[in-house]
Design an enzyme around this catalytic site. Sequence first.
Site: not given
Ligand SMILES: Nc1ncnc2c1ncn2[C@@H]1O[C@H](COP(=O)(O)OP(=O)(O)OP(=O)(O)O)[C@@H](O)[C@H]1O
Ligand SMILES: [Mg+2]
Length: 1010
Positions: A157, A107, A381, A103, A383
Amino acid sequence: MAMQREAGVQDFVLLDQVTMEKFMDNLHKRYQVGSIYTYIGEVCVSMNPYKQMNIYGPETIRKYKGRELFENAPHVFAIADAAYRVLKQRHQDTCILISGESGAGKTEASKIIMKYIAAVTNAQGQNEIERVKNVLIQSNAILETFGNAKTNRNDNSSRFGKYMDIEFDYKADPVGGIITNYLLEKSRVVQQQPGERNFHSFYQLLRGANDHELRQYDLLKETSKYHYLNQGSMDILTEKSDYKGTCNAFKTLGFQADEVQTIWRTIASVLHLGNVEFQTIEDELVISNKAHLQSAAKMLQVTEAELSTALTKRTIAAGGNVMKKDHDATQAEYGKDALAKAIYDRLFTWIISRINRAILFRGSKTQARFNSVIGVLDIYGFEIFDSNSFEQFCINYCNEKLQQLFIELVLKQEQEEYQREGIEWTNIEYFNNKIICDLVEQPHKGIIAIMDEACLSVGNVTDDTLLGAMDKNLSKHPHYTSRQLKPMDKELKHREDFRITHYAGDVIYNIIGFIEKNKDTLYQDFKRLLHNSKDANLSEMWPEGAQDIKKTTKRPLTAGTLFQRSMADLVATLLKKEPFYVRCIKPNDIKSSTLFDEERVQHQVRYLGLLENVRVRRAGFVHRQRYDKFLLRYKMISQYTWPNFHAGSERDGVRVLIEEKGFAQDVKYGHTKIFIRSPRTLFALEQQRNEMIPHIVTLLQKQVRGWIARKNYKKMKAARTIMHAYKTYKLRSYVQELANRFRNAKHQRDYGRSIQWPQPPLAGRKAEAKLRRMFDQWRAYMILRRYPRSEWPQLRLQIIAATAIAGRRPYWGQQRKWLGDYLANSQDNSGYDAYTANVRNMKNSGGDNFRQVLFSSFAKKFNRRNKQADRAFIVTDTNIYKLDGIKKKFRDMQRSMAIRELTSISITPGRDQLIVFHSPKNNDLVFALQSEMCTPLKEDRVGELVGVVCKKYHDITGTELRVNVGSNIACRLGEKARTIVVEAASNVEVPSFRHSAGNIIFEVPATYCY
Ligand SMILES: Nc1ncnc2c1ncn2[C@@H]1O[C@H](COP(=O)(O)OP(=O)(O)OP(=O)(O)O)[C@@H](O)[C@H]1O
Ligand SMILES: [Mg+2]
């Protein structure tokens, strides 16, 4: 370094002290004002804003394109651009490693990076490159459908690790790519934590597909009907539209219809399998829910019987014999779940291989030799949960490996750079986590080896025995402990927990399930079953099912070993590339865009090793820059280098600047770069630069304005030259035209007077006036040249008179010779000598100072007292004088009228010799010219008198004197308005005035009349 315009410092390296408190303070300050990115040197720390930020549009992209890191505010675009520039300029492979907990925005960051790269490449708009870019971006939709799920931490996620190589050709345009996936969290397929969901794909199919499609898969819309879905959350996200997105992405990526069919059928089969139930009836294991069995078999394109057997029995090959053994209910349940997980896992891997086929570089091998790549790693990352299992163990091991890579790369790079630049190198104190990597992966001694050994041993090996073996082997390891080794440590559960002191902190793992998860057993019967499926795509996912049953005794590799190997491969791949880092942090656990949860953030800062990162970065030199670039950036702060340094090389210039500013102790000079040790120096340089900027802006403005003005002036000058040339040309054409028209004027009777003048050009107006005057003069000359010069004064007077009278009086003496001073003529005046003497007297004594007499005549005068008298008068070059008559010897009557004061002259159209000189003094002169004997003149002299007075008036005043011609003349005498009426009388010989009823009657002989 970037300018200090935002909150806090834009680079943590610039903190005056590297403490957790200062670090957090800076992060917090920046987060509050929406500055979500901050650097640690070339590492980008990214805070999840949990809201849409207006910082990813085309405007921003343009700002970052081709720019150095420090030129703009920190941004993940700058990292992407830096990675891309290294690739483009040096043909060096690069990679961007994105890490952070679930989160934190990994991604999202990876997608932002890909979009940036797509936006700044393919300037020529080639189709194939556009296709590749499109496929790369669209592949995310598919990956997320099958690899992402809603968890308690993140609605989207990623439940797998992803590494994507984007391949660029020699022109640095993206031409292909390849995706590698790591360790999908397949346990989620069969079981979810409360509040969490299965992978998005299941919900997309049930909620997105239409009824017709669902019937094909024997499915119902309700997710609650399926065991693999109803244990978790029933939340509805955006799957309805996402399903369409996935289907579109399949199309874009060129998936065939049968391939898409296989995918959705496989998903359906998992749901059906989940609903298959086992019962033991009379010691025999039977499947109670046959409908789902049937559907599952149909979906997998195997027979119901085959599937049923595979689920309830197991084939054993022993000593060359093959036999079947029945499962008990627990075994069957376990087998079923393992099958469901394996089916999904293989499907996911197959989909990725299928995506890879779509984005694989399509050029030749020779071309490929010149290609380079940017790798983007979006991986889980560190955990740490309340209860940590095998998965966390793998994930944290992965992070140890990446940290190790970071240390190696960063330190190696630094070392290499110092060597290259000839800078003396002192070792940096940092914690090398190799010892922890070894704890996990060392052959024969590491945890993975111990687990494998336990899994391979025959007999009933339990998790408990595994923990025992670990305790035994690792008791001396400083980063490992357990309750058995530390009985006083109440935090650890007896015979269940062990603790690893990771580089990022302590994590307690619970051993339960380790053996099973590591073994990751899938009965051989399933592999054979699916390999024999009629669905060719499905069969392709299970190649090992082809093996002869008797040869399948070799144990497959354990999950731990497989993961270790994939990590080794990954590290090997990354080691060859120049790395860039994006470290993602989430501000809170409730997806709030305002809350900064100090404790949670600090936790992540620690586990990402960010402070360590800053320290490593600062231990050496915080900043290095090429001499030319350094000078360009700071030259304005020194009088010796501004605006240009001329006394040597750029390196000399930098040295002069640094010494003048007193920073000499804090820098080292490399071959091509200056190295600055402390942030304070850099900070001071930046600050001085910032102070100078407004002056420079003014200076630049001044210069630019000057430049613009000069440019405009040149333009105007050029325009003037053009205009001048054009005007000259037009004028010349005009003159040419005139010359043509007037060529024969000389030979014409009127000397070209009747020739029409051509319309002059705009530029020729002034010239036209001059030309006309020249022409008039020429014509006058042509006319006059026929007359002797002595006649020219008279001619001139006659012309003036003619112009003044303008055809209003037919008789004006034009035929005769004009003598002017008639009284000086003996024929006209018998007393001419007395007259001449008198005039000479007047000339010499009078105050008026006239030079000559222009006209003289006898006249009958009429005055304000209505009296007429015979007198004489003269017109000199200044005045009109009244004189006594001949009898009184032409005495000056001391009554004169200045020519300059005349307002007009009035005459009649007839032959009478009446003339009135009007003055503004209300006392006009009323004369009738006559002879010595008071008889009428034999000739007309009024015209001559008019000519003489008008000429003189014009000579004196430069304006024309008005001449009225009319039978009745209005005048003023003795301040009274009077009208003079000319009347013809038949019995009259001599004209005379008389007064009648206020008017003045001038009686003349009839012949005088007009
Ligand atoms: N740069 C950004 N601008 C706006 N919202 C963001 C941004 N980065 C993340 N978010 C918000 O946070 C949420 C989680 O981000 P993301 O899915 O990239 O997390 P992650 O690090 O890939 O988590 P995981 O490890 O669970 O996959 C996104 O769905 C979005 O709502
Ligand atoms: Mg992700």
